[in-house]
Design an enzyme around this catalytic site. Structure first.
Site, PDB file in Angstrom:
ATOM      1  N   LEU A  72       1.055  -0.673  -0.063  1.00 14.01           N
ATOM      2  CA  LEU A  72       0.151   0.518   0.312  1.00 14.01           C
ATOM      3  C   LEU A  72       1.119   1.331  -0.010  1.00 14.01           C
ATOM      4  O   LEU A  72       0.777   2.175  -0.588  1.00 14.01           O
ATOM      5  CB  LEU A  72      -1.415   0.236   1.197  1.00 14.01           C
ATOM      6  CG  LEU A  72      -1.660   1.770   1.222  1.00 14.01           C
ATOM      7  CD1 LEU A  72      -2.979   1.373   0.307  1.00 14.01           C
ATOM      8  CD2 LEU A  72      -2.177   1.294   3.027  1.00 14.01           C
ATOM      9  N   GLU A  73       2.073   1.427   1.395  1.00 14.42           N
ATOM     10  CA  GLU A  73       2.687   2.684   0.793  1.00 14.42           C
ATOM     11  C   GLU A  73       3.803   2.617  -0.027  1.00 14.42           C
ATOM     12  O   GLU A  73       4.491   3.849  -0.068  1.00 14.42           O
ATOM     13  CB  GLU A  73       3.335   2.149   2.665  1.00 14.42           C
ATOM     14  CG  GLU A  73       2.359   2.422   3.433  1.00 14.42           C
ATOM     15  CD  GLU A  73       1.776   3.125   3.445  1.00 14.42           C
ATOM     16  OE1 GLU A  73       1.539   4.393   2.839  1.00 14.42           O
ATOM     17  OE2 GLU A  73       0.631   3.782   4.606  1.00 14.42           O
ATOM     18  N   GLY A  74       3.719   1.824  -0.805  1.00 14.85           N
ATOM     19  CA  GLY A  74       5.048   1.452  -2.447  1.00 14.85           C
ATOM     20  C   GLY A  74       6.058   2.194  -1.241  1.00 14.85           C
ATOM     21  O   GLY A  74       7.508   2.590  -1.860  1.00 14.85           O
TER      22      GLY A  74
END
Length: 126
Positions: A72-74
């Site tokens: 999600l946060e890359g």
């Protein structure tokens, strides 16, 4: 288990909160006043410098959820993560690692949900 400090869209009532449905909420916490929180549009970004204490929540997550949060946060391209000390103990935090857009407003309060609600109300009134 991994303890994670969340301050943005993963907090209760926010866009990605459902990703922590199986995690154990450990309570509210604040970071030390050593960060800058900015408004990147649909989400905030914590910068690894400054004088702001960021408001958030601590969660205990399993390995699968931790991997999901990395996606999600890359991580590690857009966000990196590191261990920090909060008012309620040590935890992982996701910090912005990509180039900062200088036009992103600083969130002086360090509180994303409160800031976002106020920003969205202002936009609705305009």
């Amino acid at each position: 288990m991994h303890r994670v400090f969340v301050y943005g869209t993963l907090r209760a009532g926010e866009l990605n909160a459902s990703r922590l449905a199986s995690a154990r909420h450990r309570g509210a916490a604040r970071t030390e006043p050593a960060f800058t929180l900015v408004d990147a549009g649909r989400y905030p970004a914590a910068l690894d410098y400054g004088q702001t204490a960021i408001a958030g929540d601590l969660y205990d997550v399993d390995a699968a959820t931790f991997a999901d949060l990395d996606t999600l946060e890359g991580y590690p391209i857009f966000y990196t993560r590191r261990r920090i000390t909060t008012s309620a103990g040590d935890a992982w935090i996701y910090l912005w690692a990509a180039t900062r857009n200088r036009g992103w407003p600083v969130i002086e309060s360090g509180d994303w949900p409160g800031y976002r609600r106020s920003r969205d109300q202002q936009g609705a009134l305009s």
